[in-house]
Motif scaffolding. Structure first.
Motif, PDB file in Angstrom:
ATOM      1  N   UNK A  82      49.684 -39.998  24.003  1.00 55.86           N
ATOM      2  CA  UNK A  82      49.767 -39.840  22.553  1.00 55.86           C
ATOM      3  C   UNK A  82      50.335 -38.486  22.121  1.00 55.86           C
ATOM      4  N   UNK A  83      50.465 -37.557  23.053  1.00 50.69           N
ATOM      5  CA  UNK A  83      50.971 -36.229  22.715  1.00 50.69           C
ATOM      6  C   UNK A  83      52.436 -36.300  22.282  1.00 50.69           C
ATOM      7  N   UNK A  84      52.839 -35.354  21.435  1.00 47.07           N
ATOM      8  CA  UNK A  84      54.237 -35.294  20.998  1.00 47.07           C
ATOM      9  C   UNK A  84      55.160 -34.839  22.120  1.00 47.07           C
ATOM     10  N   UNK A  85      54.636 -34.008  22.985  1.00 50.45           N
ATOM     11  CA  UNK A  85      55.389 -33.501  24.133  1.00 50.45           C
ATOM     12  C   UNK A  85      54.405 -33.330  25.272  1.00 50.45           C
ATOM     13  N   UNK A  86      54.807 -33.654  26.481  1.00 54.10           N
ATOM     14  CA  UNK A  86      53.929 -33.517  27.648  1.00 54.10           C
ATOM     15  C   UNK A  86      54.562 -32.543  28.635  1.00 54.10           C
ATOM     16  N   UNK A  87      53.767 -31.596  29.112  1.00 53.06           N
ATOM     17  CA  UNK A  87      54.224 -30.662  30.140  1.00 53.06           C
ATOM     18  C   UNK A  87      53.312 -30.780  31.358  1.00 53.06           C
ATOM     19  N   UNK A  88      53.839 -30.384  32.505  1.00 54.73           N
ATOM     20  CA  UNK A  88      53.038 -30.349  33.726  1.00 54.73           C
ATOM     21  C   UNK A  88      52.916 -28.939  34.275  1.00 54.73           C
ATOM     22  N   UNK A  89      53.613 -27.993  33.623  1.00 52.24           N
ATOM     23  CA  UNK A  89      53.634 -26.602  34.076  1.00 52.24           C
ATOM     24  C   UNK A  89      53.817 -25.705  32.850  1.00 52.24           C
ATOM     25  N   UNK A  90      52.983 -24.665  32.727  1.00 53.74           N
ATOM     26  CA  UNK A  90      53.096 -23.780  31.574  1.00 53.74           C
ATOM     27  C   UNK A  90      54.384 -22.960  31.573  1.00 53.74           C
ATOM     28  N   UNK A  91      55.119 -22.945  32.682  1.00 51.45           N
ATOM     29  CA  UNK A  91      56.414 -22.288  32.713  1.00 51.45           C
ATOM     30  C   UNK A  91      57.428 -23.006  31.823  1.00 51.45           C
ATOM     31  N   UNK A  92      57.108 -24.237  31.421  1.00 53.92           N
ATOM     32  CA  UNK A  92      57.989 -24.987  30.522  1.00 53.92           C
ATOM     33  C   UNK A  92      57.920 -24.457  29.088  1.00 53.92           C
ATOM     34  N   UNK A  93      56.942 -23.581  28.813  1.00 53.78           N
ATOM     35  CA  UNK A  93      56.737 -23.068  27.460  1.00 53.78           C
ATOM     36  C   UNK A  93      56.892 -21.554  27.409  1.00 53.78           C
ATOM     37  N   UNK A  94      57.407 -21.057  26.283  1.00 55.12           N
ATOM     38  CA  UNK A  94      57.415 -19.633  25.992  1.00 55.12           C
ATOM     39  C   UNK A  94      57.481 -19.463  24.484  1.00 55.12           C
ATOM     40  N   UNK A  95      57.505 -18.221  24.024  1.00 53.07           N
ATOM     41  CA  UNK A  95      57.506 -17.967  22.582  1.00 53.07           C
ATOM     42  C   UNK A  95      58.669 -18.667  21.885  1.00 53.07           C
ATOM     43  N   UNK A  96      59.862 -18.558  22.457  1.00 48.28           N
ATOM     44  CA  UNK A  96      61.044 -19.125  21.806  1.00 48.28           C
ATOM     45  C   UNK A  96      60.963 -20.651  21.716  1.00 48.28           C
ATOM     46  N   UNK A  97      60.580 -21.311  22.811  1.00 49.58           N
ATOM     47  CA  UNK A  97      60.534 -22.773  22.786  1.00 49.58           C
ATOM     48  C   UNK A  97      59.464 -23.275  21.837  1.00 49.58           C
ATOM     49  N   UNK A  98      58.345 -22.582  21.755  1.00 51.95           N
ATOM     50  CA  UNK A  98      57.262 -22.998  20.859  1.00 51.95           C
ATOM     51  C   UNK A  98      57.613 -22.697  19.413  1.00 51.95           C
ATOM     52  N   UNK A  99      58.155 -21.513  19.144  1.00 53.68           N
ATOM     53  CA  UNK A  99      58.461 -21.128  17.768  1.00 53.68           C
ATOM     54  C   UNK A  99      59.394 -22.132  17.099  1.00 53.68           C
ATOM     55  N   UNK A 100      60.311 -22.703  17.872  1.00 51.62           N
ATOM     56  CA  UNK A 100      61.329 -23.568  17.296  1.00 51.62           C
ATOM     57  C   UNK A 100      61.033 -25.056  17.421  1.00 51.62           C
ATOM     58  N   UNK A 101      59.808 -25.396  17.772  1.00 53.15           N
ATOM     59  CA  UNK A 101      59.419 -26.808  17.804  1.00 53.15           C
ATOM     60  C   UNK A 101      59.487 -27.373  16.387  1.00 53.15           C
ATOM     61  N   UNK A 102      60.062 -28.558  16.262  1.00 45.08           N
ATOM     62  CA  UNK A 102      60.157 -29.204  14.938  1.00 45.08           C
ATOM     63  C   UNK A 102      59.364 -30.519  14.941  1.00 45.08           C
TER      64      UNK A 102
END
Length: 218
Positions: free
Chosen positions: A198-218
């Motif tokens: 049900x999640x909008x996005x699924x990750x398996x590793x926190x390396x998939x996320x950083x400030x830039x990728x999160x800030x620009x989530x729409x």
């Protein structure tokens, strides 16, 4: 633009589920009850007091709810304090520091009790990074009820469209979606029977996320 990240704790920041599972098995043995793994997995994401209420409803337990809750804490904290291998989940501390250093507001919204939250934050020196720590013990209903995430969004000072939630449990993700907040599901190797579909996005590793990728989530 995203301005607040709301973190769950167990299974996202730190994996205390194995500790909790071991402690609870000892508790159940002392109570002479058999809680199957299928039933146990439905508890994940619930507050301690709501889990205790469910146990009282499902099994013949002579202890009062308050006595049972204290026993639950006694077994858990004994296991927590003596476990030398407990560590934060890979990559999550780097993500927290990155977000904090870039001015992102961070809020913890966990079903765990305040006592458990403080234990984890003390052990891993996390207090400085989070603006608020919200415990499920302050709410009548546990996840998947959205109350805790609605409160987190309200405390952020931003709109819910400017917030995201990082969750690992089925109940937590349902709560995030019920609150109308974008949810990233963390499907780590340690997930215990949880479904992130049900999640909008699924990750398996926190390396998939950083400030830039999160800030620009729409």
């Amino acid at each position: 633009m995203i301005k607040t990240v709301i973190f769950d704790m167990d299974g996202v920041v730190v994996n205390t589920e194995p500790i909790g599972y071991h402690a609870n098995q000892l508790l159940y043995k002392s109570l002479n009850i058999n809680v199957s793994d299928d039933v146990y997995h439905t508890f994940i994401g619930n507050s301690d007091k709501n889990i205790i209420q469910k146990l009282k409803n499902l099994y013949p337990i002579a202890l009062s709810q308050e006595e049972l809750l204290e026993e639950n804490y006694r077994y858990f904290f004994d296991a927590f304090d003596t476990n030398e291998d407990l560590a934060m989940l890979p990559g999550v501390k780097d993500l927290i520091v990155d977000l904090y250093n870039n001015g992102m507001k961070l809020i913890l919204a966990s079903s765990a009790s305040k006592r458990k939250i403080e234990k984890v934050f003390d052990r891993f020196d996390l207090h400085q990074y989070f603006d608020y720590k919200i415990s499920g013990e302050d709410f009548e209903f546990s996840k998947p009820h959205p109350a805790i995430f609605q409160e987190a969004a309200a405390k952020s000072g931003f709109t819910k469209e400017e917030c995201i939630i990082i969750e690992d449990s089925t109940n937590g993700i349902k709560a995030a979606k019920a609150a109308g907040i974008y949810c990233i599901g963390y499907a780590g190797e340690a997930a215990m029977g949880q479904d992130t579909f049900l999640a909008d996005k699924v990750i398996t590793d926190f390396k998939e996320l950083n400030f830039e990728t999160i800030r620009n989530i729409k």
